[in-house]
Scaffold this motif. Sequence first.
Motif, short mmCIF file in Angstrom:
data_model
loop_
_atom_site.label_atom_id
_atom_site.label_comp_id
_atom_site.label_asym_id
_atom_site.label_seq_id
_atom_site.Cartn_x
_atom_site.Cartn_y
_atom_site.Cartn_z
N MET A 1 0.85 -1.18 0.00
CA MET A 1 0.00 0.00 0.00
C MET A 1 0.89 1.24 0.00
SD MET A 1 -2.95 0.92 2.77
CE MET A 1 -3.26 2.64 3.04
N ARG A 2 0.52 2.22 -0.77
CA ARG A 2 1.28 3.47 -0.82
C ARG A 2 0.97 4.31 0.42
NH1 ARG A 2 3.41 4.75 -5.99
NH2 ARG A 2 3.44 6.89 -5.25
N THR A 3 1.99 4.95 0.96
CA THR A 3 1.80 5.68 2.22
C THR A 3 2.13 7.16 2.13
OG1 THR A 3 4.04 5.12 2.93
CG2 THR A 3 2.27 3.60 3.59
N GLU A 4 2.38 7.68 0.95
CA GLU A 4 2.79 9.09 0.84
C GLU A 4 1.77 10.05 1.44
OE1 GLU A 4 4.79 6.82 -2.47
OE2 GLU A 4 2.72 6.97 -1.77
N GLN A 5 0.48 9.81 1.17
CA GLN A 5 -0.55 10.71 1.70
C GLN A 5 -0.60 10.63 3.23
OE1 GLN A 5 -4.62 9.90 0.48
NE2 GLN A 5 -5.31 11.91 1.15
N ALA A 50 -3.85 -3.01 11.52
CA ALA A 50 -3.06 -3.34 10.33
C ALA A 50 -2.22 -4.60 10.58
CB ALA A 50 -2.17 -2.17 9.93
N GLY A 51 -1.66 -4.69 11.77
CA GLY A 51 -0.89 -5.87 12.13
C GLY A 51 -1.72 -7.14 12.12
N GLN A 52 -2.96 -7.04 12.55
CA GLN A 52 -3.85 -8.20 12.52
C GLN A 52 -4.06 -8.66 11.08
OE1 GLN A 52 -7.23 -6.55 14.53
NE2 GLN A 52 -6.37 -6.88 16.58
N VAL A 53 -4.30 -7.72 10.19
CA VAL A 53 -4.50 -8.06 8.78
C VAL A 53 -3.22 -8.67 8.21
CG1 VAL A 53 -4.95 -7.12 6.47
CG2 VAL A 53 -6.34 -6.38 8.42
N LEU A 54 -2.07 -8.08 8.52
CA LEU A 54 -0.80 -8.61 8.04
C LEU A 54 -0.55 -10.03 8.53
CD1 LEU A 54 1.38 -5.41 8.48
CD2 LEU A 54 0.96 -6.61 6.31
N ALA A 99 3.62 -0.17 8.99
CA ALA A 99 2.63 -1.26 8.90
C ALA A 99 1.78 -1.09 7.64
CB ALA A 99 1.75 -1.29 10.15
N ALA A 100 1.33 0.12 7.37
CA ALA A 100 0.51 0.37 6.18
C ALA A 100 1.30 0.06 4.91
CB ALA A 100 0.04 1.83 6.16
N GLY A 101 2.56 0.41 4.88
CA GLY A 101 3.40 0.16 3.73
C GLY A 101 3.64 -1.32 3.47
N ARG A 102 3.49 -2.13 4.49
CA ARG A 102 3.66 -3.58 4.34
C ARG A 102 2.40 -4.25 3.79
NH1 ARG A 102 5.06 -6.01 9.67
NH2 ARG A 102 5.11 -7.91 8.40
N PRO A 129 -12.79 -1.59 4.55
CA PRO A 129 -11.45 -2.05 4.16
C PRO A 129 -10.38 -1.30 4.96
CG PRO A 129 -12.80 -1.65 2.23
CD PRO A 129 -13.55 -1.10 3.41
N ILE A 130 -9.37 -2.02 5.42
CA ILE A 130 -8.31 -1.39 6.22
C ILE A 130 -7.64 -0.26 5.43
CG2 ILE A 130 -6.61 -3.16 5.58
CD1 ILE A 130 -6.65 -1.43 8.99
N GLY A 131 -7.48 -0.43 4.13
CA GLY A 131 -6.90 0.63 3.32
C GLY A 131 -7.74 1.89 3.32
N ARG A 132 -9.04 1.72 3.30
CA ARG A 132 -9.95 2.88 3.35
C ARG A 132 -9.85 3.57 4.72
NH1 ARG A 132 -12.12 7.21 2.41
NH2 ARG A 132 -14.33 7.54 2.78
#
Length: 160
Positions: A1-5, A50-54, A99-102, A129-132
């Motif tokens: 996932m991109r994390t720049e924003q 995020a860690g749970q999803v990973l 975590a988001a970047g992973r 969705p976790i990304g949202r």
Amino acid sequence: MRTEQLEAAYQAFVADAMAGGFGPPPPGEWSARQVVAHIALNDGLLASAAGQVLAGEAGRFDNSNAADWAKVSAFADEHGSLAGGVEAVRASGARLCVAAGRLTDEQAAISIDVFILDGADVAVDEPMPIGRLLAVQASFHLPAHAEQLRALRPGAGPAS
């Protein structure tokens, strides 16, 4: 996932917090130290989700602890000065961005149970969705609290 924003939103929030010059909050509102503490606590909860999803687990995000006046105040007191709280946000935001970047695109699309309190009101109680959820952190949550900080500066007027 991109994390720049997300990274840019943290940089902007930290800059607003470090600018200082805050006065007392209106009755029933958080002080600048409490706003910063809320963000740091919330970051930990987001990173955990995020860690749970990973880890391939069913993720859940519940911001109740980050919205609890006593817990936010205790965290602010534990970190002392505003600068101490900002350092906690720098660290927690960095952990969340890692975590988001992973997250792969497929993982970012996984819906998790989300429960969000805004004050005493339930703002969200549904899967997302976790990304949202992380996009909302970047596009809404951090900017809203940065605005809350700016409104605490004398002469700033009420937050819009």
